[in-house]
Design an enzyme around this catalytic site. Structure first.
Site, PDB file in Angstrom:
ATOM      1  N   LYS A 106     -22.112  57.725  -9.609  1.00 33.97           N
ATOM      2  CA  LYS A 106     -20.745  57.572  -9.094  1.00 33.97           C
ATOM      3  C   LYS A 106     -20.347  56.095  -9.097  1.00 33.97           C
ATOM      4  CE  LYS A 106     -22.583  57.542  -4.375  1.00 33.97           C
ATOM      5  NZ  LYS A 106     -22.794  58.360  -3.157  1.00 33.97           N
TER       6      LYS A 106
ATOM      7  N   TYR B  75     -10.830  25.733  -0.490  1.00 32.93           N
ATOM      8  CA  TYR B  75      -9.784  26.083   0.487  1.00 32.93           C
ATOM      9  C   TYR B  75     -10.248  25.910   1.930  1.00 32.93           C
ATOM     10  CZ  TYR B  75      -7.097  28.474  -3.190  1.00 32.93           C
ATOM     11  OH  TYR B  75      -6.376  28.777  -4.307  1.00 32.93           O
TER      12      TYR B  75
HETATM   13  C1  LIG Z   1     -24.225  58.457  -2.984  1.00 36.68           C
HETATM   14  C2  LIG Z   1     -24.936  59.705  -2.677  1.00 36.68           C
HETATM   15  C3  LIG Z   1     -26.293  59.864  -3.033  1.00 36.68           C
HETATM   16  C4  LIG Z   1     -27.130  58.748  -3.609  1.00 36.68           C
HETATM   17  O1  LIG Z   1     -27.531  57.932  -2.566  1.00 36.68           O
HETATM   18  P1  LIG Z   1     -28.556  56.723  -2.768  1.00 36.68           P
HETATM   19  O2  LIG Z   1     -28.881  56.297  -1.398  1.00 36.68           O
HETATM   20  O3  LIG Z   1     -27.837  55.679  -3.551  1.00 36.68           O
HETATM   21  O4  LIG Z   1     -29.717  57.255  -3.508  1.00 36.68           O
HETATM   22  C5  LIG Z   1     -26.865  61.100  -2.821  1.00 36.68           C
HETATM   23  N1  LIG Z   1     -26.176  62.110  -2.262  1.00 36.68           N
HETATM   24  C6  LIG Z   1     -24.892  61.978  -1.878  1.00 36.68           C
HETATM   25  C7  LIG Z   1     -24.196  63.119  -1.243  1.00 36.68           C
HETATM   26  C8  LIG Z   1     -24.236  60.764  -2.060  1.00 36.68           C
HETATM   27  O5  LIG Z   1     -22.976  60.635  -1.639  1.00 36.68           O
END
Ligand SMILES: *Cc1c(COP(=O)(O)O)cnc(C)c1O
Length: 373
Positions: free
Chosen positions: A40, A269
């Site tokens: 993702k 800044y």
């Molecule tokens: C993002 C996500 C994962 C992966 O999690 P990690 O800690 O990066 O391994 C797994 N399951 C769900 C539902 C997620 O949203």
């Protein structure tokens, strides 16, 4: 992507390291459990399509994304296998899930029921999410009858059921007890379904930390995200774990300009940094629009130039930042600056910016050129 190359600020992605990490992680899978690669947010800021294709090549055919668009992008670019959308898809868009052969998460019983009104062309493939204690999404573990009913909805093809840990990374006693309670609640749901001879489909609960800490579970998938990328969420975990991972990502920029400034001059800044003595400073071509968190300003974060550390001084700007190179010889305009790589890790950056690597990676700017190796 515009392929200009190593111009101003870029990331290098090592698919070889990705493969290495996959091999390491597969050692923890029990029984028939397979890796579901969580790619993702553009593979946590890396490059989801390149990752999907590489993973296909090395035999991974289960993927998770957060959104419908992420799933469509993978399909349009020829990524093969199951693609589970972990998050919400609106009723108005569910036909796309079918058309692109994706799998939707059922966020709760009401969602499943309302899908009936969508008059979809074809059955919607789904995995049912069960809430076992995180209280984000999922039908309650105690509502077994609702969950059973979802399995019997004729417009759905239920291919699996899953839950999600909320403290799998923690080694505190009470957190371990909580995760075990989540497992028990989930297990109970599965058993109740099986008692009714329901074909439950694929079962999964582990994320990255869950795979390592609760690695006796013999489910169908472990949904691994952050560990694929070869990093831990927090710096101390790298020391506490025997797991050997190689970071997939490194980030580079260029020296824009080098100059000496006098004592009592200000940098960047807000005049938050003042020299106590004459210093040599270099401007570097990367900033917060590229994903470098602005709040690392003044916290002693280093970059590396000519294999020497140089601290970031003054505020990080949108497109540039300034480092102190007084102690480094021969710093030239155009030199490569290592922002992440070698002995400077994204875990360091996460620690110094009060965040976790997951957030920093997923927020890397789209302006960084990607060099995939
Ligand atoms: C993002 C996500 C994962 C992966 O999690 P990690 O800690 O990066 O391994 C797994 N399951 C769900 C539902 C997620 O949203």
């Amino acid at each position: 992507m515009n392929a200009i190359g190593k111009n101003r600020a870029w990331m290098e992605i090592s698919l070889k390291n990705l493969e290495y990490n996959v091999k390491q992680l597969q050692k923890y899978l029990q029984g028939n459990c397979e890796l579901m690669a969580v790619i993702k947010a553009n593979a946590y800021g890396h490059e989801a399509v390149a990752f999907g294709k590489k993973l296909n090549e090395i035999g991974i055919f289960h993927f998770a994304v957060a959104t419908l668009n992420e799933g469509i992008e993978l399909r349009k670019n020829g990524v093969k296998g199951d693609i589970l959308i972990l998050g919400y898809t609106d009723f108005s868009c569910l036909q796309y899930v079918i058309d692109y052969d994706l799998i939707q998460t059922v966020v709760d019983y009401n969602y499943a029921k309302k899908i009936k009104t969508c008059s979809l062309n074809g059955k919607l493939k789904v995995h049912i999410k069960v809430n076992t204690g995180m209280n984000r999404i999922g039908e309650g573990y105690e509502n077994i009858d609702f969950i059973k009913e979802i399995y019997h909805m004729p417009y759905l093809q239920v291919l699996g059921i899953f839950s999600h840990f909320c403290v799998a990374d923690s080694v505190k006693k009470e957190d371990i007890a909580f995760s075990k309670q989540q497992i028990n609640r989930f297990e109970n749901v599965i058993n109740e379904l099986k008692k009714d001879n329901i074909a439950v489909g694929k079962v999964h609960i582990q994320n990255s930390y869950g795979l390592i800490h609760y690695n006796d579970l013999k489910y169908d998938y472990a949904r691994v995200g952050i560990f694929l990328y070869g990093v831990f969420s927090e710096k101390q975990d790298r020391e506490n774990f025997s797991l050997n991972l190689k970071p997939v990502l490194s980030i580079y920029a260029r020296v824009v300009s080098v100059k000496w400034i006098d004592a009592h001059e200000f940098v960047s800044y807000g005049r938050t940094y003042e020299t106590k003595e004459k210093r040599k400073i270099a401007t570097v071509s990367i900033g917060y629009a590229d994903g470098i968190p602005r709040n690392i300003s003044g916290r002693g974060m280093n970059v590396s130039i000519n294999n020497c550390h140089a601290p970031i001084i003054g505020r990080v700007c949108m497109d540039q930042m300034v480092v102190d190179v007084t102690d480094i010889e021969n710093v030239m305009q155009g030199d490569i600056v290592t922002i992440i790589g070698k002995d400077i890790t994204i875990e360091d950056l996460a620690e110094k910016s009060d965040s976790i690597t997951n957030e920093l990676l997923s927020r890397l700017g789209s302006r960084l050129e990607k060099i995939i190796q």
